[in-house]
Design a protein around this motif. Sequence first.
Motif, PDB file in Angstrom:
ATOM      1  N   TYR A  63      54.338  42.502  46.388  1.00 32.49           N
ATOM      2  CA  TYR A  63      53.393  43.277  45.627  1.00 32.49           C
ATOM      3  C   TYR A  63      53.219  44.644  46.272  1.00 32.49           C
ATOM      4  N   TYR A 114      51.510  45.734  34.467  1.00 32.36           N
ATOM      5  CA  TYR A 114      51.521  45.326  35.863  1.00 32.36           C
ATOM      6  C   TYR A 114      51.298  43.828  35.983  1.00 32.36           C
ATOM      7  N   THR A 169      48.796  43.959  43.057  1.00 29.80           N
ATOM      8  CA  THR A 169      49.468  44.274  41.803  1.00 29.80           C
ATOM      9  C   THR A 169      50.801  44.964  42.065  1.00 29.80           C
ATOM     10  N   MET A 228      49.627  40.898  38.202  1.00 30.35           N
ATOM     11  CA  MET A 228      48.447  40.822  39.059  1.00 30.35           C
ATOM     12  C   MET A 228      48.451  39.503  39.806  1.00 30.35           C
ATOM     13  N   ARG A 276      42.878  37.976  32.938  1.00 30.22           N
ATOM     14  CA  ARG A 276      42.811  39.421  32.997  1.00 30.22           C
ATOM     15  C   ARG A 276      42.216  39.968  31.717  1.00 30.22           C
TER      16      ARG A 276
END
Length: 121
Positions: free
Chosen positions: A108, A32, A95, A34, A69
Amino acid sequence: QVQLVESGGGLVQAGGSLRLSCAASGRTFGSYDMAWFRQAPGKERDFVAAITWSPYYADSVKGRFTISRDSAKKLVYLQMNSLKPEDTAVYYCATRPRGISVSYTGPYTYWGQGTQVTVSS
């Protein structure tokens, strides 16, 4: 489905620092993209930073904010340094599955509820 919960907001003096965290739960996190957005009172929600294969930043925060992350812990961070009163806003984590768009500013798919950041002068 993916659920996002932000934390770490608060009140800080200009020049100070805060670190926001976003905890993700649900589907696979590693695939994913972010991002962080923010919305100041009476203004539209603006892009702040994103991390896909690389980090990207809005010009207004470049050099002051750092996105990172921890895929193993399903966390994304926003380290904010040299904060200014104009950084005051509600900050949202977002996300999307990787590959939805080539634009790191959107769209998103999933959004958190936001965390308030207030920078006093």
